[in-house]
Design a protein around this motif. Structure first.
Motif, PDB file in Angstrom:
ATOM      1  N   HIS A 126     -32.382  16.545 -12.192  1.00 17.09           N
ATOM      2  CA  HIS A 126     -30.956  16.650 -12.498  1.00 17.09           C
ATOM      3  C   HIS A 126     -30.258  17.659 -11.586  1.00 17.09           C
ATOM      4  CE1 HIS A 126     -31.982  14.554 -16.286  1.00 17.09           C
ATOM      5  NE2 HIS A 126     -33.062  15.300 -16.229  1.00 17.09           N
ATOM      6  N   THR A 141     -21.722  24.618 -18.196  1.00 18.18           N
ATOM      7  CA  THR A 141     -22.753  23.747 -17.636  1.00 18.18           C
ATOM      8  C   THR A 141     -24.072  23.892 -18.390  1.00 18.18           C
ATOM      9  OG1 THR A 141     -21.685  24.104 -15.483  1.00 18.18           O
ATOM     10  CG2 THR A 141     -23.796  22.958 -15.472  1.00 18.18           C
ATOM     11  N   GLU A 159     -23.935  21.546 -21.125  1.00 22.56           N
ATOM     12  CA  GLU A 159     -24.133  20.188 -20.619  1.00 22.56           C
ATOM     13  C   GLU A 159     -25.616  19.912 -20.379  1.00 22.56           C
ATOM     14  OE1 GLU A 159     -22.547  17.352 -16.932  1.00 22.56           O
ATOM     15  OE2 GLU A 159     -21.712  19.373 -17.223  1.00 22.56           O
ATOM     16  N   SER A 196     -27.366  19.326 -23.738  1.00 24.15           N
ATOM     17  CA  SER A 196     -27.057  18.037 -24.364  1.00 24.15           C
ATOM     18  C   SER A 196     -27.619  16.857 -23.587  1.00 24.15           C
ATOM     19  CB  SER A 196     -25.536  17.882 -24.513  1.00 24.15           C
ATOM     20  OG  SER A 196     -24.905  17.886 -23.236  1.00 24.15           O
ATOM     21  N   SER A 197     -27.720  16.982 -22.263  1.00 28.24           N
ATOM     22  CA  SER A 197     -28.163  15.841 -21.459  1.00 28.24           C
ATOM     23  C   SER A 197     -29.622  15.904 -21.028  1.00 28.24           C
ATOM     24  CB  SER A 197     -27.281  15.708 -20.210  1.00 28.24           C
ATOM     25  OG  SER A 197     -27.405  16.852 -19.374  1.00 28.24           O
ATOM     26  N   VAL A 198     -30.183  17.102 -20.955  1.00 33.79           N
ATOM     27  CA  VAL A 198     -31.567  17.270 -20.488  1.00 33.79           C
ATOM     28  C   VAL A 198     -32.467  17.766 -21.610  1.00 33.79           C
ATOM     29  CG1 VAL A 198     -33.077  18.376 -18.804  1.00 33.79           C
ATOM     30  CG2 VAL A 198     -30.734  17.761 -18.145  1.00 33.79           C
TER      31      VAL A 198
END
Length: 280
Positions: free
Chosen positions: A59, A74, A77, A80-82
């Protein structure tokens, strides 16, 4: 199996230089790598290479680590995404250049401390709470041999790295009390053959060689795997602390013999990295 298998490693300044090398080394151990860099295209190029060479999904995020609001945003983020971050590598750094203090601008001094020192607080705080709650994790601080002694013509840089060494040591002491499962590593390398220090020369390369990026990256990964608290490269750097027992004039003379204060005379560095673009 490596202890890094299936762990998530976040590297600041991972789009080039030693950051890129560390990303490759961690990914080769089976880790998922998250690259933070001020240059999003460079960060994406690294993750693309990792996916081609080591497999997995990695990522990339554009982050100016000196901007605490951007760091916090960040980090959310990433969560939540990784998911959880297991290892944070504070690698991002800058150097103003080969100039005495009187010729170093106030803006350069502030920017150096914002990136090299204050970012350590913003990035580490963004993930440390989760590590403490899990009593598991690792924080790596890429400092410098210049964090252990003063160096002529780089007062702002050496001072910022002295602060980085103090940051790691204080954090290590604190975590030993509140979350002993969270470990730290400080890395104190002599000059590395990255563009950041292009042109530097060592008077005694058999004692103080200019280090290869891959060599330093490997040492960092091994230190995380083996929970090493301090990495000095080369080994001579580890003698700086005991040398402090010498009288000041004798210490300064010894450093002079090693030519440390002459290393920056041929420095010219690389072109400046792009300034961050507002993600909004």
């Amino acid at each position: 199996m490596s202890k890094l298998q299936d762990r998530t490693v976040l590297i600041t300044g991972g789009g080039s230089g030693i950051g890129r090398q560390m990303a490759q080394a961690f990914a080769a151990r089976g880790a998922t790598v998250v690259i933070w860099d001020i240059d999003l295209e460079a960060a994406r190029a690294v993750t693309k290479d990792l996916e081609s060479s080591s497999g997995g999904v990695h990522h990339a995020f554009r982050v100016d680590v000196s901007d605490r609001a951007m760091v916090a945003r960040t980090a959310e983020e990433v969560r939540s995404s990784v998911g959880d971050v297991d290892v944070v590598v504070n690698n991002a750094g800058i150097v103003a250049g080969n100039r005495p203090l009187t010729e170093t601008s106030e803006e350069e001094i502030e920017r150096t401390f914002a990136v090299n020192t204050l970012s350590l607080f913003w990035v580490t705080k963004a993930f440390l709470g989760d590590m403490v709650a899990r009593n598991s994790g690792h924080v790596v601080t890429i400092a410098s041999a210049s964090g252990l002694l003063g160096v002529s013509r780089m007062v702002e840089y050496a001072s910022s790295k002295h602060a980085a060494v103090g940051f790691d040591e204080s954090l290590r002491m604190e975590l030993a009390e509140v979350a002993p499962g969270v470990r730290t590593t400080v890395v104190n390398p002599f000059f590395i053959d990255t563009g950041m220090f292009e042109g530097v020369r060592s008077r005694v390369p058999f004692l103080l060689p200019i280090l290869a990026e891959a060599e330093v990256a490997k040492a960092v990964v091994v230190a995380v795997e083996r929970n090493r608290s301090v990495v000095n490269l080369p080994r001579l750097v580890g003698l700086l602390a005991p040398m402090r027992i010498l009288p000041v004039k004798a210490f300064d003379a010894a450093i002079g013999l090693l030519g440390v204060n002459d290393t920056m005379k041929t420095f010219h560095g690389r072109a400046p990295r792009p300034e961050p673009v507002d993600a909004d």
